[in-house]
Design an enzyme around this catalytic site. Structure first.
Site, PDB file in Angstrom:
ATOM      1  CB  ILE A 185      -8.319  -0.754  -2.747  1.00  0.00           C
ATOM      2  CG1 ILE A 185      -7.724  -2.134  -3.066  1.00  0.00           C
ATOM      3  CG2 ILE A 185      -8.737  -0.687  -1.278  1.00  0.00           C
ATOM      4  CD1 ILE A 185      -6.536  -2.518  -2.221  1.00  0.00           C
ATOM      5  CE1 TYR A 240      -2.936   3.130   0.641  1.00  0.00           C
ATOM      6  CE2 TYR A 240      -3.572   2.197   2.755  1.00  0.00           C
ATOM      7  CZ  TYR A 240      -3.695   3.180   1.793  1.00  0.00           C
ATOM      8  OH  TYR A 240      -4.584   4.202   1.987  1.00  0.00           O
ATOM      9  CE  LYS A 274      -5.931   1.956  -1.004  1.00  0.00           C
ATOM     10  NZ  LYS A 274      -6.583   1.975   0.330  1.00  0.00           N
TER      11      LYS A 274
END
Length: 290
Positions: free
Chosen positions: A202, A134, A162
C-alpha cells in the site's frame, strides 16, 4: 494467490484552490493510475486527508473512486474513525458501494487494551467485508505486534495486514505466526518487503510514479535483485518522504513535478518551507534520470 496482491496506491484527494474536493480530478487520477498499471486503489486513508472531510465529502470520495475504477482494479477503503460505531458505518458504506475490502486502523483516539482492539475488529468483521488491519504504531497508540495479529487473524474477515512499523523483521514473524497476507505500508521498504514474503504494497509515492512503483515491486517479487536494487537506489530518496509526517504535502508536490497536479493540502497542513520543496525536487530528478 493473495487476495490483495501487488501495488495498491493510497490515493491523495485532489482539492481546488479554495480547498473544495475536486471530484473530477479524483476520477481522472484513478483512471490515470489504473492505466499506469497499479493493481488497486485505497481512498480515504491518511494520505487522502480523510480527517479533514465532512461525512458527505468522504462518502462521495469513496463513491467517486469506486465508480471511476469501474471494476478494473479492486478498491480498498480506509475506515479510520474516532469510534468503533463510526468505523463500522464506513465499512458498511464501503460494502454497499462495491469496495473489495477495507483498510482498518485499531481505535485511534484512545490507547485501548488488547481485548478492546480485538473487539473493535470483531465489530468491523460483522459487516462481512475483507479487512486489512493497519499497523501504524508511529502515528497511533497501538502496535499490532505479530502476537496480537495472530489473535486478530482468528477473526473471520481479517485477512491481511498493512505493516507500517518500519521493521522488516516483522514480515518474517507475521508470516510465521499468522495466516495473514502482508502488505508493506511504508515506501522505503518497498524492495525488502516483497523479497521477504510481502505479497502487496500500500504505497504513497506511486501516486506520482506509478509505473516505477509497479516495476520495482514486480522485480523484487521475482527475486531480480540486481535490477530491483538499481531502480530502488534511484527511488529511495523520494520514498523516505512517505514515512514523514509531511507526506501529504511532499507527495502532492511530487505529483506536480510529474505533470499531474492535484491542488493544495487542507489546513492544518500548509505549504512546506522552500528548502523542503527544493530537496524533494532534487530527489525527484534523481528518481527519473535513470
Amino acid at each position: 494467490m493473495a487476495r490483495f496482491e501487488g501495488v495498491y496506491v493510497a490515493i491523495v484527494t485532489p482539492f481546488t484552490s479554495t480547498f473544495e474536493v475536486d471530484y473530477k480530478r479524483l476520477a481522472e487520477l484513478c483512471d490515470w493510475l489504473i492505466q499506469q498499471g497499479v493493481h488497486g486503489l485505497v481512498p480515504t486513508g491518511s494520505l487522502g486527508e480523510y480527517a479533514t472531510m465532512s461525512n458527505e465529502e468522504r462518502a462521495k470520495v469513496v463513491e467517486t473512486v469506486i465508480a471511476a475504477s469501474a471494476g478494473r482494479v479492486p478498491v480498498v477503503v480506509g475506515s479510520a474513525s474516532p469510534s468503533t460505531g463510526q468505523a463500522v458505518a464506513w465499512v458498511r458504506h464501503a460494502k454497499e458501494t462495491g469496495a473489495a475490502g477495507v483498510m482498518a486502523l485499531p481505535p485511534i483516539n484512545y490507547k485501548p487494551l488488547e481485548h478492546e482492539v480485538i473487539a473493535h475488529y470483531e465489530a468491523l468483521s460483522t459487516v462481512g467485508l475483507p479487512i486489512i488491519a493497519y499497523n501504524n504504531p508511529h502515528d497511533y497508540k497501538v502496535d499490532l505486534t505479530p502476537d496480537l495479529l495472530a489473535r486478530l487473524s482468528q477473526i473471520e474477515n481479517v485477512v491481511a495486514v498493512k505493516e507500517f512499523s518500519g521493521d522488516i523483521r516483522r514480515v518474517h514473524e507475521i508470516l510465521e505466526k499468522t495466516n495473514l497476507e502482508v502488505m508493506i505500508g511504508v515506501d522505503d521498504l518497498a524492495m525488502e518487503g516483497p523479497l521477504f514474503g510481502a505479497t502487496g504494497w500500500i504505497s504513497g509515492v506511486p501516486n506520482a510514479l506509478p509505473k516505477e512503483g509497479v516495476e520495482l515491486f514486480k522485480l523484487a517479487r521475482e527475486g531480480k535483485l540486481k535490477e530491483a536494487k538499481e531502480l530502488y537506489r534511484h527511488l529511495l530518496p523520494l520514498f523516505h518522504y512517505d514515512a514523514s509526517p509531511q507526506l501529504v504535502q511532499s507527495i502532492k508536490y511530487m505529483m506536480e513535478l510529474a505533470g499531474f497536479p492535484v491542488g493544495p493540502t487542507r489546513p492544518p497542513r500548509l505549504p512546506l518551507p522552500a528548502a523542503d520543496y527544493e530537496a524533494i525536487k532534487k530527489a525527484y530528478e534523481f528518481a527519473v534520470q535513470r
